[in-house]
Design an enzyme around this catalytic site. Sequence first.
Site, PDB file in Angstrom:
ATOM      1  N   GLN A 286       0.838  -1.200   0.000  1.00 19.97           N
ATOM      2  CA  GLN A 286       0.000   0.000   0.000  1.00 19.97           C
ATOM      3  C   GLN A 286       0.877   1.255   0.000  1.00 19.97           C
ATOM      4  OE1 GLN A 286      -3.681  -0.573   2.724  1.00 19.97           O
ATOM      5  NE2 GLN A 286      -2.151  -1.960   3.573  1.00 19.97           N
TER       6      GLN A 286
ATOM      7  N   ASP B  66       6.417   4.647  -1.651  1.00 22.66           N
ATOM      8  CA  ASP B  66       7.765   5.202  -1.507  1.00 22.66           C
ATOM      9  C   ASP B  66       8.847   4.519  -2.339  1.00 22.66           C
ATOM     10  OD1 ASP B  66       8.423   2.816   0.067  1.00 22.66           O
ATOM     11  OD2 ASP B  66       7.351   3.782   1.712  1.00 22.66           O
TER      12      ASP B  66
ATOM     13  N   HIS C  33      -1.324   1.487  -4.460  1.00 24.81           N
ATOM     14  CA  HIS C  33      -1.632   2.919  -4.418  1.00 24.81           C
ATOM     15  C   HIS C  33      -0.685   3.770  -5.255  1.00 24.81           C
ATOM     16  CE1 HIS C  33      -3.741   1.924  -0.357  1.00 24.81           C
ATOM     17  NE2 HIS C  33      -4.530   1.740  -1.391  1.00 24.81           N
TER      18      HIS C  33
ATOM     19  N   SER D 185      -2.754  -1.816   9.563  1.00 26.15           N
ATOM     20  CA  SER D 185      -3.873  -2.074  10.468  1.00 26.15           C
ATOM     21  C   SER D 185      -5.086  -2.598   9.713  1.00 26.15           C
ATOM     22  CB  SER D 185      -4.238  -0.796  11.228  1.00 26.15           C
ATOM     23  OG  SER D 185      -4.349   0.286  10.324  1.00 26.15           O
TER      24      SER D 185
END
Length: 240
Positions: A102, A105, A120, A191
């Site tokens: 997700q 970077d 993403h 999470s």
Amino acid sequence: MTAVEQFVDMVQHSNNIVFFGGAGVSTESGIPDFRSVDGLYNQKYQYPPEHILSHTFYRENPEEFYRFYRDKMLCLDAKPNMAHIKLAELEKAGKLKAIITQNIDGLHQKAGSKNVLELHGSVHRNFCEHCHKFFDAEYILHSTGIPKCDACGGPIKPDVVLYEEGLDNDVIEQALYYISHADMLIIGGTSLVVYPAAGLVRYYNGHKLVLINKSSTDMDSSADLVIKEPIGKVFSHITV
């Protein structure tokens, strides 16, 4: 046998591992999880990060969007940590088949991983909205205001999935394939609250589901092993 020893044993006896990761994988590399809003953030920005990183905000307030984006999202000096490094080693050894992340970077690639599915997008890909010319993250970082294309003058948009935007269907299909065929699924540093990405892990059919996260998740009760320790520390025990 400790939970970490169990984890290492599972890795050693698996040959079709898939890793699904989130922001917690990169926080140990110094990249902040923008959801943990700090005092500095509250002084500088009038809106919550989820609002700034929405498609609507990008269209209506592009200059403010880029102020936040350069300040919080472009951590170009960050280096891969032990989790990134060990995952790359596992892939090279033929044990790890895919990384589904997700994060935006590019640290998995920096560590040497090849098959990285970026749910993403990535800060390292940016395109002119008019002529589609490619620009790297350095160009965006060193631009001012709204970055413009040096060829046609059009606005440049990062190839990242903003709130209100859909995920890439090809990436989702590939992720579902790898997850559903894995003999071990490691979920780390997330999470599992950002959908639809988090929903993908429910397609895992095996019996080696490992959750490595500092806080509890909704899937803890479904996991075969839960480790609440820093992910880099856990992965440092793996020898390939």
